[in-house]
Design a protein around this motif. Structure first.
Motif, PDB file in Angstrom:
ATOM      1  N   VAL A  91     -22.422  -1.474  19.622  1.00 23.23           N
ATOM      2  CA  VAL A  91     -21.934  -0.612  20.713  1.00 23.23           C
ATOM      3  C   VAL A  91     -22.312   0.843  20.454  1.00 23.23           C
ATOM      4  N   ILE A  92     -22.121   1.305  19.216  1.00 18.80           N
ATOM      5  CA  ILE A  92     -22.488   2.681  18.885  1.00 18.80           C
ATOM      6  C   ILE A  92     -23.983   2.896  19.097  1.00 18.80           C
ATOM      7  N   ALA A  93     -24.782   1.922  18.689  1.00 15.64           N
ATOM      8  CA  ALA A  93     -26.229   2.056  18.834  1.00 15.64           C
ATOM      9  C   ALA A  93     -26.628   2.164  20.305  1.00 15.64           C
ATOM     10  N   VAL A  94     -26.063   1.313  21.150  1.00 11.21           N
ATOM     11  CA  VAL A  94     -26.419   1.335  22.569  1.00 11.21           C
ATOM     12  C   VAL A  94     -26.018   2.662  23.205  1.00 11.21           C
ATOM     13  N   MET A  95     -24.801   3.127  22.915  1.00 12.48           N
ATOM     14  CA  MET A  95     -24.310   4.364  23.530  1.00 12.48           C
ATOM     15  C   MET A  95     -25.097   5.589  23.048  1.00 12.48           C
ATOM     16  N   THR A  96     -25.291   5.700  21.755  1.00 12.22           N
ATOM     17  CA  THR A  96     -25.921   6.911  21.207  1.00 12.22           C
ATOM     18  C   THR A  96     -27.428   6.921  21.402  1.00 12.22           C
ATOM     19  N   ILE A  97     -28.077   5.779  21.182  1.00  8.44           N
ATOM     20  CA  ILE A  97     -29.539   5.748  21.312  1.00  8.44           C
ATOM     21  C   ILE A  97     -29.951   5.977  22.761  1.00  8.44           C
ATOM     22  N   SER A  98     -29.249   5.345  23.697  1.00 13.16           N
ATOM     23  CA  SER A  98     -29.603   5.526  25.108  1.00 13.16           C
ATOM     24  C   SER A  98     -29.418   6.982  25.528  1.00 13.16           C
ATOM     25  N   TYR A  99     -28.316   7.608  25.113  1.00 12.90           N
ATOM     26  CA  TYR A  99     -28.083   9.000  25.485  1.00 12.90           C
ATOM     27  C   TYR A  99     -29.108   9.926  24.832  1.00 12.90           C
ATOM     28  N   GLY A 100     -29.388   9.688  23.557  1.00 12.24           N
ATOM     29  CA  GLY A 100     -30.376  10.517  22.874  1.00 12.24           C
ATOM     30  C   GLY A 100     -31.759  10.383  23.475  1.00 12.24           C
ATOM     31  N   ALA A 101     -32.160   9.150  23.804  1.00 11.16           N
ATOM     32  CA  ALA A 101     -33.483   8.935  24.382  1.00 11.16           C
ATOM     33  C   ALA A 101     -33.598   9.576  25.761  1.00 11.16           C
ATOM     34  N   VAL A 102     -32.561   9.417  26.586  1.00  8.07           N
ATOM     35  CA  VAL A 102     -32.594   9.995  27.930  1.00  8.07           C
ATOM     36  C   VAL A 102     -32.610  11.512  27.859  1.00  8.07           C
ATOM     37  N   SER A 103     -31.784  12.092  26.995  1.00  3.95           N
ATOM     38  CA  SER A 103     -31.759  13.553  26.872  1.00  3.95           C
ATOM     39  C   SER A 103     -33.105  14.092  26.407  1.00  3.95           C
ATOM     40  N   THR A 104     -33.749  13.392  25.475  1.00  7.31           N
ATOM     41  CA  THR A 104     -35.063  13.827  24.979  1.00  7.31           C
ATOM     42  C   THR A 104     -36.109  13.760  26.078  1.00  7.31           C
ATOM     43  N   LEU A 105     -36.128  12.661  26.823  1.00  6.14           N
ATOM     44  CA  LEU A 105     -37.103  12.517  27.904  1.00  6.14           C
ATOM     45  C   LEU A 105     -36.871  13.547  29.004  1.00  6.14           C
ATOM     46  N   GLN A 106     -35.604  13.841  29.289  1.00 10.48           N
ATOM     47  CA  GLN A 106     -35.319  14.874  30.299  1.00 10.48           C
ATOM     48  C   GLN A 106     -35.793  16.249  29.837  1.00 10.48           C
ATOM     49  N   ALA A 107     -35.611  16.552  28.561  1.00  7.50           N
ATOM     50  CA  ALA A 107     -36.093  17.838  28.037  1.00  7.50           C
ATOM     51  C   ALA A 107     -37.615  17.925  28.101  1.00  7.50           C
ATOM     52  N   ILE A 108     -38.285  16.814  27.803  1.00 10.86           N
ATOM     53  CA  ILE A 108     -39.753  16.799  27.891  1.00 10.86           C
ATOM     54  C   ILE A 108     -40.195  17.004  29.338  1.00 10.86           C
ATOM     55  N   ALA A 109     -39.496  16.352  30.264  1.00  6.31           N
ATOM     56  CA  ALA A 109     -39.842  16.499  31.684  1.00  6.31           C
ATOM     57  C   ALA A 109     -39.662  17.938  32.151  1.00  6.31           C
ATOM     58  N   GLU A 110     -38.617  18.600  31.665  1.00 10.14           N
ATOM     59  CA  GLU A 110     -38.403  19.994  32.042  1.00 10.14           C
ATOM     60  C   GLU A 110     -39.504  20.884  31.483  1.00 10.14           C
ATOM     61  N   ASN A 111     -39.905  20.650  30.235  1.00  9.85           N
ATOM     62  CA  ASN A 111     -40.961  21.476  29.625  1.00  9.85           C
ATOM     63  C   ASN A 111     -42.303  21.275  30.298  1.00  9.85           C
ATOM     64  N   GLN A 112     -42.526  20.102  30.871  1.00  9.33           N
ATOM     65  CA  GLN A 112     -43.785  19.821  31.548  1.00  9.33           C
ATOM     66  C   GLN A 112     -43.713  20.090  33.042  1.00  9.33           C
ATOM     67  N   ALA A 113     -42.667  20.829  33.449  1.00  8.49           N
ATOM     68  CA  ALA A 113     -42.512  21.204  34.858  1.00  8.49           C
ATOM     69  C   ALA A 113     -42.421  19.991  35.773  1.00  8.49           C
ATOM     70  N   SER A 114     -41.749  18.954  35.299  1.00  5.47           N
ATOM     71  CA  SER A 114     -41.532  17.743  36.108  1.00  5.47           C
ATOM     72  C   SER A 114     -40.048  17.580  36.379  1.00  5.47           C
ATOM     73  N   ALA A 115     -39.455  18.613  36.987  1.00  7.94           N
ATOM     74  CA  ALA A 115     -38.013  18.595  37.211  1.00  7.94           C
ATOM     75  C   ALA A 115     -37.586  17.468  38.132  1.00  7.94           C
ATOM     76  N   GLY A 116     -38.474  17.009  38.999  1.00  7.18           N
ATOM     77  CA  GLY A 116     -38.113  15.921  39.902  1.00  7.18           C
ATOM     78  C   GLY A 116     -37.849  14.608  39.193  1.00  7.18           C
ATOM     79  N   ALA A 117     -38.384  14.457  37.978  1.00  2.00           N
ATOM     80  CA  ALA A 117     -38.177  13.203  37.242  1.00  2.00           C
ATOM     81  C   ALA A 117     -36.871  13.191  36.470  1.00  2.00           C
ATOM     82  N   ILE A 118     -36.278  14.372  36.285  1.00  2.00           N
ATOM     83  CA  ILE A 118     -35.073  14.454  35.451  1.00  2.00           C
ATOM     84  C   ILE A 118     -33.924  13.589  35.984  1.00  2.00           C
ATOM     85  N   PRO A 119     -33.606  13.652  37.286  1.00  2.00           N
ATOM     86  CA  PRO A 119     -32.500  12.796  37.764  1.00  2.00           C
ATOM     87  C   PRO A 119     -32.773  11.307  37.614  1.00  2.00           C
ATOM     88  N   TRP A 120     -34.015  10.883  37.787  1.00  2.00           N
ATOM     89  CA  TRP A 120     -34.326   9.457  37.690  1.00  2.00           C
ATOM     90  C   TRP A 120     -34.254   8.964  36.251  1.00  2.00           C
TER      91      TRP A 120
END
Length: 305
Positions: free
Chosen positions: A214-243
């Protein structure tokens, strides 16, 4: 070889060892309370167990400690607001659970396996289904109990914030509206987290494995999503952040409340989903809750055979 017995001592024969005792077996003539009573009893017992009530002192330590950890920051915020005569609380009601999501994840990771793993480990599930309770009753009771326990955990600090805001004489209408929005948000969070936790915990009878999973699913999913959202913001792909936020339980709740409850988003750049994207978030959350319930039903139909 003959065995001599002392005079006056009776010799036991095999027939003398047979006894028939009337131990008073009688038919039960009292009221039969049926499935609803059994389901309510299982719900009550599971809810109490989520906070260690009716169990050993050792079982009470972690859930009670996490409950205190959830409430103490809210009490500190209230004290600061009262002392400084602030015109608003430092944190919105809808933001508090997102800030404390690590504590909430730890709670569901510790209590979901406690709710179901022991029944699987000691093979007591078929005993529940012998009579009168059925599979749906068991699943509903366990799901409702853990969701209720999580709602108590997440709503208690909101109550502290609300009472403190009224004591600080902040605007009653604004605080009541924010408090209601916060309660709706944590209700959705409790249903979603409880379902995910129970589905994962029902896979293994080992409590330790369930906690880790349970800890792995909760923390890994949140960490992965937050990282991908930060990458999308740095690459000027703000439209992908909500998805991208659709792939983590925490960001799902964040997206729902930022789209429909007026909450500020924790997404990079503060860019939350629009109303149309928020509708997708709501459908995904409701679908996950229904899917978790369906998976639990299928799981326990097999276990109960």
């Amino acid at each position: 070889m003959a065995v001599e017995h002392p005079l006056g001592t009776p010799v036991a024969t095999p027939g003398d060892q047979t006894r028939i005792h009337n131990i008073g077996y009688r038919n039960y003539d009292g009221p039969r309370l049926g499935r609803s009573y059994a389901t309510r009893s299982l719900y009550s017992q599971s809810l109490r167990g989520a906070y260690g009530l009716g169990r050993s002192i050792k079982s009470k330590v972690l859930p009670m400690l996490l409950f205190v950890v959830m409430c103490v920051p809210a009490a500190i915020m209230v004290a600061v607001a009262v002392a400084t005569k602030a015109k608003d609380l430092p944190v919105d009601y809808t933001r508090y659970a997102i800030i404390m999501q690590a504590v909430i994840s730890l709670y569901v990771a510790s209590q979901a396996p406690q709710s179901v793993s022991r029944d699987l480990r000691f093979k007591t599930v078929p005993l529940y289904f012998s009579r009168p309770i059925e599979t749906a009753d068991y699943v509903r009771a366990k799901y409702a109990a853990l969701a209720s326990a999580m709602f108590v955990l997440t709503a208690a600090p909101l109550v502290v914030l609300y009472v403190g805001a009224l004591l600080a004489k902040l605007d009653f209408a604004d605080q009541t509206k924010g408090f209601a929005q916060g309660l709706l948000s944590v209700a959705l969070l409790s249903l979603l987290f409880a379902g995910i936790g129970l589905v994962i915990a029902s896979v293994t009878p080992r409590r330790g494995f369930g906690i880790a999973a349970v800890i792995a699913v909760m923390t890994i999913s949140y960490g992965a999503v937050s990282t991908l959202q930060a990458i999308a913001e740095n690459q000027a792909s703000a439209g992908a952040i909500p998805w991208i936020g659709l792939f983590s339980p925490v960001t799902l709740i964040d997206g729902v409340q930022s789209a429909f409850l007026g909450a500020s988003s924790a997404f990079p750049g503060g860019v939350g989903p629009s109303n149309g994207e928020g509708a997708v978030y709501v459908l995904v959350v409701l679908g996950l809750i229904a899917g978790c319930y369906g998976l639990l039903m299928r799981r326990y139909k097999k276990v109960g055979l």
